[in-house]
Design a protein around this motif. Structure first.
Motif, mmCIF file in Angstrom:
data_model
loop_
_atom_site.group_PDB
_atom_site.id
_atom_site.type_symbol
_atom_site.label_atom_id
_atom_site.label_comp_id
_atom_site.label_asym_id
_atom_site.label_seq_id
_atom_site.Cartn_x
_atom_site.Cartn_y
_atom_site.Cartn_z
ATOM 1 N N ARG A 6 0.818 -1.210 0.000
ATOM 2 C CA ARG A 6 0.000 0.000 0.000
ATOM 3 C C ARG A 6 0.856 1.265 0.000
ATOM 4 N NH1 ARG A 6 -4.101 -0.906 4.773
ATOM 5 N NH2 ARG A 6 -3.824 -3.125 4.611
ATOM 6 N N ALA A 7 2.022 1.183 0.639
ATOM 7 C CA ALA A 7 2.926 2.335 0.698
ATOM 8 C C ALA A 7 3.833 2.407 -0.533
ATOM 9 C CB ALA A 7 3.779 2.256 1.957
ATOM 10 N N GLY A 8 3.718 1.414 -1.429
ATOM 11 C CA GLY A 8 4.543 1.397 -2.633
ATOM 12 C C GLY A 8 5.971 0.959 -2.380
ATOM 13 N N LEU A 9 6.184 0.228 -1.287
ATOM 14 C CA LEU A 9 7.520 -0.240 -0.938
ATOM 15 C C LEU A 9 7.684 -1.706 -1.305
ATOM 16 C CD1 LEU A 9 7.746 1.397 2.598
ATOM 17 C CD2 LEU A 9 8.874 2.163 0.501
ATOM 18 N N PRO A 10 8.910 -2.108 -1.648
ATOM 19 C CA PRO A 10 9.123 -3.517 -2.000
ATOM 20 C C PRO A 10 9.068 -4.395 -0.751
ATOM 21 C CG PRO A 10 11.209 -2.366 -1.958
ATOM 22 C CD PRO A 10 10.126 -1.330 -1.758
ATOM 23 N N ILE A 11 8.661 -5.626 -0.952
ATOM 24 C CA ILE A 11 8.657 -6.601 0.134
ATOM 25 C C ILE A 11 10.012 -7.297 0.100
ATOM 26 C CG2 ILE A 11 7.586 -8.689 1.036
ATOM 27 C CD1 ILE A 11 4.948 -7.682 -0.236
ATOM 28 N N LEU A 12 10.779 -7.145 1.175
ATOM 29 C CA LEU A 12 12.122 -7.708 1.235
ATOM 30 C C LEU A 12 12.174 -8.854 2.236
ATOM 31 C CD1 LEU A 12 14.148 -4.373 1.353
ATOM 32 C CD2 LEU A 12 13.756 -5.841 -0.632
ATOM 33 N N SER A 13 13.008 -9.822 1.929
ATOM 34 C CA SER A 13 13.204 -10.942 2.841
ATOM 35 C C SER A 13 14.067 -10.488 4.013
ATOM 36 C CB SER A 13 13.905 -12.088 2.110
ATOM 37 O OG SER A 13 15.247 -11.717 1.811
ATOM 38 N N PRO A 14 14.031 -11.217 5.111
ATOM 39 C CA PRO A 14 14.922 -10.878 6.230
ATOM 40 C C PRO A 14 16.400 -10.862 5.803
ATOM 41 C CG PRO A 14 13.238 -12.394 6.967
ATOM 42 C CD PRO A 14 13.111 -12.295 5.469
ATOM 43 N N HIS A 15 16.778 -11.757 4.912
ATOM 44 C CA HIS A 15 18.158 -11.794 4.430
ATOM 45 C C HIS A 15 18.506 -10.507 3.678
ATOM 46 C CE1 HIS A 15 21.947 -13.435 3.065
ATOM 47 N NE2 HIS A 15 21.643 -13.061 1.842
ATOM 48 N N ALA A 16 17.602 -10.017 2.860
ATOM 49 C CA ALA A 16 17.846 -8.774 2.120
ATOM 50 C C ALA A 16 17.979 -7.591 3.077
ATOM 51 C CB ALA A 16 16.719 -8.523 1.120
ATOM 52 N N ARG A 18 19.039 -7.790 6.158
ATOM 53 C CA ARG A 18 20.333 -7.986 6.832
ATOM 54 C C ARG A 18 21.474 -7.477 5.967
ATOM 55 N NH1 ARG A 18 22.915 -12.623 10.196
ATOM 56 N NH2 ARG A 18 24.828 -13.063 9.073
ATOM 57 N N ARG A 19 21.449 -7.822 4.677
ATOM 58 C CA ARG A 19 22.503 -7.384 3.758
ATOM 59 C C ARG A 19 22.493 -5.861 3.613
ATOM 60 N NH1 ARG A 19 26.170 -10.392 0.712
ATOM 61 N NH2 ARG A 19 25.681 -8.980 -0.954
ATOM 62 N N THR A 20 21.316 -5.273 3.536
ATOM 63 C CA THR A 20 21.206 -3.820 3.433
ATOM 64 C C THR A 20 21.803 -3.158 4.667
ATOM 65 O OG1 THR A 20 19.228 -4.013 2.065
ATOM 66 C CG2 THR A 20 19.581 -1.899 3.165
ATOM 67 N N HIS A 21 21.503 -3.699 5.832
ATOM 68 C CA HIS A 21 22.043 -3.154 7.074
ATOM 69 C C HIS A 21 23.572 -3.232 7.084
ATOM 70 C CE1 HIS A 21 22.317 -2.021 11.246
ATOM 71 N NE2 HIS A 21 22.941 -3.142 11.538
ATOM 72 N N VAL A 22 24.121 -4.348 6.640
ATOM 73 C CA VAL A 22 25.576 -4.525 6.601
ATOM 74 C C VAL A 22 26.213 -3.504 5.661
ATOM 75 C CG1 VAL A 22 27.417 -6.090 5.851
ATOM 76 C CG2 VAL A 22 25.551 -6.943 7.273
ATOM 77 N N ILE A 23 25.642 -3.324 4.488
ATOM 78 C CA ILE A 23 26.194 -2.363 3.527
ATOM 79 C C ILE A 23 26.148 -0.953 4.109
ATOM 80 C CG2 ILE A 23 25.871 -1.289 1.257
ATOM 81 C CD1 ILE A 23 27.159 -4.122 1.263
ATOM 82 N N HIS A 24 25.056 -0.607 4.774
ATOM 83 C CA HIS A 24 24.961 0.720 5.395
ATOM 84 C C HIS A 24 26.010 0.889 6.488
ATOM 85 C CE1 HIS A 24 20.559 1.618 4.048
ATOM 86 N NE2 HIS A 24 21.409 1.522 3.046
ATOM 87 N N LEU A 25 26.241 -0.144 7.294
ATOM 88 C CA LEU A 25 27.278 -0.075 8.321
ATOM 89 C C LEU A 25 28.647 0.160 7.689
ATOM 90 C CD1 LEU A 25 26.329 -2.954 10.789
ATOM 91 C CD2 LEU A 25 26.463 -0.524 11.332
ATOM 92 N N LEU A 26 28.954 -0.597 6.641
ATOM 93 C CA LEU A 26 30.255 -0.477 5.987
ATOM 94 C C LEU A 26 30.415 0.884 5.321
ATOM 95 C CD1 LEU A 26 30.551 -4.070 4.525
ATOM 96 C CD2 LEU A 26 31.822 -3.120 6.461
#
Length: 71
Positions: A6-16, A18-26
């Motif tokens: 409804r908000a127009g956002l993609p549905i991401l898996s928990p793994h995706a 996690r990877r996004t969080h890691v990239i942001h940290l780095l």
């Protein structure tokens, strides 16, 4: 219909997520050993091999550091 769709956002898996969080940290400059420990990896090498691909932000940050160094 989900809240995300409804908000127009993609549905991401928990793994995706996690990877996004890691990239942001780095990209933010977090220590690789810290990130590795957060992920529960047995070695920093496995974390680096999986997650340390060069993003545009990491590349620009490295170039800025180099320019500062050579001045």
């Amino acid at each position: 219909m989900t809240y995300l769709s409804r908000a127009g956002l993609p549905i991401l898996s928990p793994h995706a997520l996690r990877r996004t969080h890691v990239i942001h940290l780095l990209e933010a400059g977090a220590n690789l050993k810290y990130v590795s420990a957060c992920l529960g990896h047995s070695s920093v090498k496995s974390t680096a091999n999986t997650n340390l691909h060069i993003t545009k932000k990491i590349e620009e940050s490295a170039l800025d550091l180099f320019q500062y160094y050579v001045k």
